[in-house]
Scaffold this active site. Structure first.
Site, short mmCIF file in Angstrom:
data_model
loop_
_atom_site.label_atom_id
_atom_site.label_comp_id
_atom_site.label_asym_id
_atom_site.label_seq_id
_atom_site.Cartn_x
_atom_site.Cartn_y
_atom_site.Cartn_z
N ASP A 97 0.87 -1.18 0.00
CA ASP A 97 0.00 0.00 0.00
C ASP A 97 0.91 1.23 0.00
OD1 ASP A 97 -1.63 2.13 0.66
OD2 ASP A 97 -2.54 1.14 2.39
N ILE A 98 0.80 2.04 -1.04
CA ILE A 98 1.72 3.18 -1.19
C ILE A 98 1.57 4.19 -0.05
CG2 ILE A 98 0.27 4.70 -2.62
CD1 ILE A 98 2.76 5.09 -4.45
N GLY A 128 -9.68 4.26 -5.96
CA GLY A 128 -8.36 3.66 -6.15
C GLY A 128 -7.30 4.24 -5.22
N VAL A 129 -6.12 4.40 -5.76
CA VAL A 129 -4.99 4.86 -4.96
C VAL A 129 -5.22 6.33 -4.52
CG1 VAL A 129 -3.51 5.60 -6.89
CG2 VAL A 129 -2.48 4.75 -4.80
N ASP A 130 -5.91 7.09 -5.35
CA ASP A 130 -6.22 8.49 -5.02
C ASP A 130 -7.06 8.56 -3.72
OD1 ASP A 130 -6.52 11.24 -5.31
OD2 ASP A 130 -7.85 11.13 -7.05
N SER A 162 -2.62 4.78 -14.17
CA SER A 162 -3.59 4.51 -15.26
C SER A 162 -4.02 3.06 -15.41
CB SER A 162 -3.08 4.99 -16.64
OG SER A 162 -3.23 6.39 -16.77
N GLY A 169 -5.54 1.03 -13.32
CA GLY A 169 -6.73 0.60 -12.57
C GLY A 169 -7.98 1.11 -13.26
N TYR A 195 -8.54 3.69 -14.93
CA TYR A 195 -8.32 4.27 -16.26
C TYR A 195 -8.04 3.24 -17.35
CZ TYR A 195 -8.65 9.19 -14.79
OH TYR A 195 -9.10 10.41 -14.34
N1 AR6 Z 1 -1.32 1.52 -3.00
C1 AR6 Z 1 -0.72 1.20 -4.18
N2 AR6 Z 1 -1.40 0.96 -5.31
C2 AR6 Z 1 -2.74 1.04 -5.25
C3 AR6 Z 1 -3.45 1.38 -4.07
C4 AR6 Z 1 -2.68 1.63 -2.91
N3 AR6 Z 1 -3.23 1.97 -1.75
N4 AR6 Z 1 -4.78 1.39 -4.36
C5 AR6 Z 1 -4.91 1.05 -5.65
N5 AR6 Z 1 -3.69 0.83 -6.20
P1 AR6 Z 1 -6.19 3.55 -9.88
P2 AR6 Z 1 -5.86 5.05 -12.40
C6 AR6 Z 1 -3.30 0.45 -7.56
O1 AR6 Z 1 -7.53 3.05 -10.29
O2 AR6 Z 1 -6.08 3.83 -13.20
C7 AR6 Z 1 -9.22 7.56 -9.26
O3 AR6 Z 1 -10.61 7.61 -9.04
C8 AR6 Z 1 -4.33 -0.19 -8.45
O4 AR6 Z 1 -4.47 -1.57 -8.14
O5 AR6 Z 1 -6.01 4.00 -8.47
O6 AR6 Z 1 -4.74 5.98 -12.76
C9 AR6 Z 1 -8.64 8.89 -9.68
O7 AR6 Z 1 -9.28 9.96 -9.02
C10 AR6 Z 1 -3.70 0.02 -9.81
O8 AR6 Z 1 -2.67 -0.95 -10.02
O9 AR6 Z 1 -5.68 4.78 -10.82
C11 AR6 Z 1 -8.91 8.89 -11.15
O10 AR6 Z 1 -10.25 9.30 -11.43
C12 AR6 Z 1 -3.03 1.40 -9.67
O11 AR6 Z 1 -2.96 1.65 -8.26
C13 AR6 Z 1 -8.73 7.45 -11.55
O12 AR6 Z 1 -8.99 6.69 -10.36
C14 AR6 Z 1 -3.77 2.55 -10.34
O13 AR6 Z 1 -5.16 2.37 -10.19
C15 AR6 Z 1 -7.32 7.17 -11.96
O14 AR6 Z 1 -7.23 5.86 -12.46
#
Ligand code: AR6
Length: 183
Positions: free
Chosen positions: A17-18, A39-41, A124, A126, A128
């Site tokens: 978890d970042i 997601g991570v955001d 991107s 997840g 995206y």
């Molecule tokens: N730590 C590390 N990686 C993570 C965590 C975490 N806590 N949580 C998820 N991931 P995503 P995107 C991974 O969907 O595709 C948001 O709503 C996840 O498994 O977080 O760039 C934003 O506001 C995947 O491998 O980001 C945007 O609207 C990676 O992080 C949109 O999502 C990216 O997944 C951005 O989408």
């Protein structure tokens, strides 16, 4: 886990978890509003506390492929670099260049602010929808090229934080492919 040395910087692959990373800056895969999301955001905003949203409101959003800096507030990381990856639309809408730009701009911002250690999520890949193996090649390749082109960089450690085993395997494969190419 696996490591790759590029001049004086060590690249790591780590599962986890970042938000728990003890680095100077973590990178957020945000959206153009910078006002949070899933997601991570979502995880970063929850861990950093409401001060992060207040700081983001002052930034007037962020264009796809760009990056902006805030403090980390309640995170262990002192800073958050918010970058906006492209939404995958089949690969013909400049997605690869925009994704590479996210990594490059994040590294430039880190260097401009004296940040020596940072952690990236798989931007991107997840919500995206960017295909993981293509995105990973861009992530690792862009970081390696940046480091080779910036011998004065202050950055000593870069962690690619993977949320699941499948992502770890793809990053490890990308490291191995680059190692083989430089043998
Ligand atoms: N730590 C590390 N990686 C993570 C965590 C975490 N806590 N949580 C998820 N991931 P995503 P995107 C991974 O969907 O595709 C948001 O709503 C996840 O498994 O977080 O760039 C934003 O506001 C995947 O491998 O980001 C945007 O609207 C990676 O992080 C949109 O999502 C990216 O997944 C951005 O989408």
């Amino acid at each position: 886990m696996k490591e790759l040395q590029v001049s004086h910087t060590t690249l790591h692959v780590l599962k986890g978890d970042i938000t728990r990373c003890e680095v100077a800056a973590i990178v957020n895969a945000a959206n153009e509003s910078l006002l949070g999301g899933g997601g991570v955001d979502g995880a970063i905003h929850r861990a950093a506390g409401p001060e992060l949203l207040a700081a983001c409101r002052l930034l007037n959003g962020c264009r796809t492929g760009e990056a902006k800096l805030t403090p980390g507030f309640r995170l262990k990381a002192a800073h958050v670099i918010h970058t906006v990856g492209p939404i995958w639309r089949g690969g013909t809408q400049g997605e690869a260049d925009l994704l590479a730009s996210c990594y490059r701009k994040s590294l430039e911002l880190a260097d401009a602010n004296g940040i020596r250690t940072l952690a990236f999520p798989a931007i991107s890949t997840g919500i995206y929808g960017y295909p993981l193996s293509q995105a990973t090649k861009i992530a690792v390749g862009t970081v390696k090229t940046y480091l080779e082109n910036h011998p004065q960089t202050l950055i000593t450690e870069i962690i690619f934080v993977c949320f699941d085993d499948a992502t770890v395997r793809v990053y490890e494969q990308a490291f191995e492919d680059l190692e083989r190419r430089t043998d």
